[in-house]
Design an enzyme around this catalytic site. Sequence first.
Site, mmCIF file in Angstrom:
data_model
loop_
_atom_site.group_PDB
_atom_site.id
_atom_site.type_symbol
_atom_site.label_atom_id
_atom_site.label_comp_id
_atom_site.label_asym_id
_atom_site.label_seq_id
_atom_site.Cartn_x
_atom_site.Cartn_y
_atom_site.Cartn_z
ATOM 1 N N TYR A 87 0.908 -1.311 -0.094
ATOM 2 C CA TYR A 87 -0.059 -0.117 -0.038
ATOM 3 C C TYR A 87 0.919 1.136 0.004
ATOM 4 C CZ TYR A 87 -4.386 -2.474 -0.080
ATOM 5 O OH TYR A 87 -5.433 -2.876 -0.505
ATOM 6 N N HIS A 112 -5.164 -2.615 7.015
ATOM 7 C CA HIS A 112 -4.747 -3.520 6.004
ATOM 8 C C HIS A 112 -3.654 -4.515 6.703
ATOM 9 C CE1 HIS A 112 -6.677 -2.416 2.479
ATOM 10 N NE2 HIS A 112 -6.299 -1.189 2.827
#
Length: 741
Positions: free
Chosen positions: A271, A423
């Site tokens: 990410y 996440h």
Amino acid sequence: MNKIVTLIISLTLITSNYVNAQTHPCLTLTKKGIKEIKANLGKTPLYDKSFAEVKKVVDAEILKEIDVPIPKELAGGYSHEVHRKNYNTMEKAGLLYQITGDEKYAKYVKNILHKYADLYPTLGLHPAKNSYSRGKLFWQCLNDANWLVSVAQAYDCVYDYLGKSDRARIEKDLFVPFVNFLSIETPQFFNRIHNHSTWGCAGVGMIGLVMNNEDFVKRALYGTMDQTITADQHDNDGGLIKHPGQEKAGFLAQIDGLFSPDGLYSEGAYYHRYGAYPFLIFAASLQNTKPELKIFQYRDSLLIKSVYSLLDQTTSTGEFYPLNDAQKGMSIYNSSLISAVDIAYHFGKRDPSLLTIAALQNEVVLDESGMAVAKNIKNKIPLPNKSIIYKDGIDGKGGAIGILRSKSDLNLVFKSGTHGMGHGHFDQMSYSFYKNGKEVVQDYGMARFVNIEQKAGGVYLPENNTFAKQTIAHNTLVINQKTQYGGDSDEADKYSPKLNYYNFSNPEVQYISSRDSNAYQGVFQNRTLVLVDSKEFKNPFVLDVFNVNSETENTYDLPLYFMGHLMSISTKVTIPNQMQKLGKSDGYQHIWKEGDAKANEGNTNFSWLGDGVFYTYITATTGSDSILLGRSGASDPNFNLRRDPMFIVRKKTTGPTTFASVLEAHGSYSPVTEKAINSYSDISAVEVLVSNKDYTIIKLKTKENKNWLVALANQNEEKQHAIKVEGKDLSWNGPFKLLKF
């Protein structure tokens, strides 16, 4: 006369948000930069190659009829992919117009912008209801923000080509409502501390810079926290919309809240790669339009540091270690990384080591940062193959990620930092291991097939939460078949392991250690990993010492996710007659039990062959321990999980216990010559001689009957230590010692 002047000044101030006083382009391209690019076009092979490739794609695309479909599908569907292609083509066409002066590119951008200005006022929310924050062009606001970041750059490049009436109409019907929708109407998207909001801030801020709309720019920099946000609301990724105690939002708050002082990104490299583009492209735009902000100097040049932290989290083949939610195979060759390297070089210290990455990428972006790289590519210097530690947490006190590298191209990755927010995975103090850039002991990554429509439109699959994030899906200790922190992300975000010590100064023997007492209530854990690649041993190996202590009886499972085909196991395995699951919850429901065995008294050995290399795992066991062989894929009716094998050591005990094991890489096998070379390990035994609150002493024995001791100080690591072991006096300084015995 003075009253008239005053009135004119007042009107000018009132309308300055809507009357552009800047020269164009002003974001990633400037008048000076265009002059530099044109002067060097045809003289810089890397830039020329990139230019030719982009021009070929765009020239073919603009010959087609413009298609601006009504949004319908999720990622991977027709309308989604067309809108995505449109914004990419617009961005590149704008760059080509500035570089070549050919009006066909500007005309294309103009025509498609008018098409979007026709469509946008007719749109409600996207019909798919899969997102916490539905977009209009796309199923989620995130993708709308992606569109705006690219289109802002296109609009900047054709701004002067467009007439005043064109600009007025496009801004009124498209950009102003687009910005208001993202920032004012969807605060749950815009005001997060999350990569989604980074894209939102970048898009709103960049179009604000082009339009000289200071209100838009302020929203981007500082957020709109006066808007109502539902506390503790979660998105479809499992992340909090607004974190408890969050007081700030906007681009600067993103930098403050998502990076450690070392530049480590909290959500993981996958990410970070995705968020690096909006962080850096907006920063470059701010540097060119508002240099007084000194954005690249903010927090000790944190955005530039972050590029190095990202590049450091890669294998020798350039692939990112898949920590947290991550799709395997993502690498430095992604377009976001090409832009990140170019911007870090251009706006940083012109570090020639970044040019080595750019040379590997063999592509640059078509702005002035890309030209700076292309002009200086001949000055590249070799990259150091070094071990590194990155402190985690916004204050640098949230543990760390350790990456140990050796001369044999071994990579040992130790995750001992923050959870990683929505996440994050429940995998504290886990490790993964690589040789020659290939996985040996893997981290599963995420259960998602990005932009593949057949797999739920490319969104996260249910098994991402029920398996991929669970502790049993990782190479770390699972207690009583339960996930760390009870599987509660909010709780996990409060804590992180504590780094005990590390030392990478000797490339032949490197080590790192951390401890934790929060992941499981009432249980203390301490893990030390040692990477040995020394001429003193025939083969390189990893020593793993995992101490655990609890006053209550617990069942401890230590899994190893090996990549390859099982060669042998030193105990008799019982194969079940029917397929059975290892458990009912916490990820165990997704594991097929393929076999079990009683562990050996002394050592249990397990070997496999992967990518032409043999590996042997030797673990200290007692006759009361158990061995489990498993494979992921149970309770998976849609086949969303990979069918990956695992080897589990299970201990059931009270009080202190120690898992001690060696993973040795040795030999080779060629299917061409059909010869197996050095297919057996050199280390023959691993024995725990001492394990108490003060010391852990491990004995390693080789086939040539050479004995080695690994001495670990569990407390007061820096002092002089002395202990009697097997009738011999042993002394050393510091936390660690490897010596012949």
